[in-house]
Design a protein around this motif. Structure first.
Motif, PDB file in Angstrom:
ATOM      1  N   GLY A 289       0.816  -1.214   0.000  1.00  0.00           N
ATOM      2  CA  GLY A 289       0.000   0.000   0.000  1.00  0.00           C
ATOM      3  C   GLY A 289       0.848   1.262   0.000  1.00  0.00           C
ATOM      4  O   GLY A 289       0.537   2.237  -0.684  1.00  0.00           O
ATOM      5  N   VAL A 290       1.939   1.251   0.775  1.00  0.00           N
ATOM      6  CA  VAL A 290       2.852   2.404   0.797  1.00  0.00           C
ATOM      7  C   VAL A 290       3.476   2.606  -0.577  1.00  0.00           C
ATOM      8  O   VAL A 290       3.577   3.739  -1.080  1.00  0.00           O
ATOM      9  CB  VAL A 290       3.939   2.202   1.883  1.00  0.00           C
ATOM     10  N   LEU A 291       3.892   1.515  -1.189  1.00  0.00           N
ATOM     11  CA  LEU A 291       4.499   1.625  -2.524  1.00  0.00           C
ATOM     12  C   LEU A 291       3.490   2.122  -3.551  1.00  0.00           C
ATOM     13  O   LEU A 291       3.827   2.937  -4.425  1.00  0.00           O
ATOM     14  CB  LEU A 291       5.075   0.275  -2.951  1.00  0.00           C
ATOM     15  N   LEU A 292       2.252   1.653  -3.480  1.00  0.00           N
ATOM     16  CA  LEU A 292       1.221   2.131  -4.404  1.00  0.00           C
ATOM     17  C   LEU A 292       0.942   3.615  -4.205  1.00  0.00           C
ATOM     18  O   LEU A 292       0.772   4.363  -5.176  1.00  0.00           O
ATOM     19  CB  LEU A 292      -0.069   1.334  -4.224  1.00  0.00           C
ATOM     20  N   ALA A 293       0.906   4.058  -2.950  1.00  0.00           N
ATOM     21  CA  ALA A 293       0.663   5.484  -2.677  1.00  0.00           C
ATOM     22  C   ALA A 293       1.813   6.335  -3.215  1.00  0.00           C
ATOM     23  O   ALA A 293       1.584   7.396  -3.807  1.00  0.00           O
ATOM     24  CB  ALA A 293       0.485   5.701  -1.175  1.00  0.00           C
ATOM     25  N   ALA A 294       3.041   5.866  -3.027  1.00  0.00           N
ATOM     26  CA  ALA A 294       4.188   6.618  -3.553  1.00  0.00           C
ATOM     27  C   ALA A 294       4.141   6.664  -5.069  1.00  0.00           C
ATOM     28  O   ALA A 294       4.434   7.702  -5.688  1.00  0.00           O
ATOM     29  CB  ALA A 294       5.486   5.974  -3.079  1.00  0.00           C
ATOM     30  N   ARG A 295       3.761   5.545  -5.685  1.00  0.00           N
ATOM     31  CA  ARG A 295       3.647   5.507  -7.147  1.00  0.00           C
ATOM     32  C   ARG A 295       2.571   6.475  -7.630  1.00  0.00           C
ATOM     33  O   ARG A 295       2.754   7.198  -8.608  1.00  0.00           O
ATOM     34  CB  ARG A 295       3.316   4.081  -7.568  1.00  0.00           C
ATOM     35  N   ARG A 296       1.434   6.492  -6.925  1.00  0.00           N
ATOM     36  CA  ARG A 296       0.345   7.390  -7.287  1.00  0.00           C
ATOM     37  C   ARG A 296       0.796   8.849  -7.152  1.00  0.00           C
ATOM     38  O   ARG A 296       0.503   9.686  -8.021  1.00  0.00           O
ATOM     39  CB  ARG A 296      -0.859   7.116  -6.384  1.00  0.00           C
TER      40      ARG A 296
END
Length: 110
Positions: free
Chosen positions: A80-87
Motif C-alpha cells: 500500500g505504501v508503494l502504491l501510494a508513492a507511485r500514485r
C-alpha cells in the motif's frame, strides 16, 4: 610570352590558395585538439561525479529483503505504501506535464 605570364599567375594563385587552405586546416586541427582535451577533462569529471552519485544512491536506497515467510499483513501494508508513492509520483508527473503544455500553448498562441 603572354601564356608564360598567364601560367605563372595561375601557379602563384594556386600556391597562395593552397597556403591559405593549409593554414586554415592547421588552425582547425589545433582547435580540435583543444576541444578534445577539454572533452576528456569533462568526461573525467563526469565519471567522478557519477561514481559519487552512485555511492549516495546506494547509501539512500531501500534495503530489499526476501518476502518469503513474512507476515502477509506487513507485506500488504508495504504494498500500500508503494502504491501510494507511485500514485504521488504519477500525479506530480501529470502536473508537470500539464504545466509544460500550458507554457507551450501560452508561448505559441499568446
Amino acid at each position: 610570352m603572354l601564356w608564360g605570364t598567364v601560367w605563372t599567375v595561375l601557379a602563384l594563385a594556386t600556391l597562395a590558395g593552397a597556403a591559405l587552405l593549409a593554414r586554415r586546416l592547421w588552425r582547425s586541427a589545433v582547435a580540435l585538439g583543444h576541444e578534445l582535451s577539454r572533452a576528456a577533462d569533462v568526461a573525467t569529471r563526469l565519471a567522478d561525479r557519477t561514481a559519487a552519485l552512485e555511492e549516495i544512491a546506494r547509501a539512500r536506497g531501500p534495503v530489499t529483503q526476501p518476502a518469503l515467510g513474512q507476515d502477509p499483513e506487513v507485506l500488504a501494508a508495504r504494498y500500500g505504501v508503494l502504491l501510494a508513492a507511485r500514485r504521488d509520483r504519477r500525479d506530480a508527473r501529470r502536473d508537470r506535464h500539464r504545466g509544460t503544455v500550458q507554457a507551450s500553448v501560452t508561448r505559441w498562441f499568446g
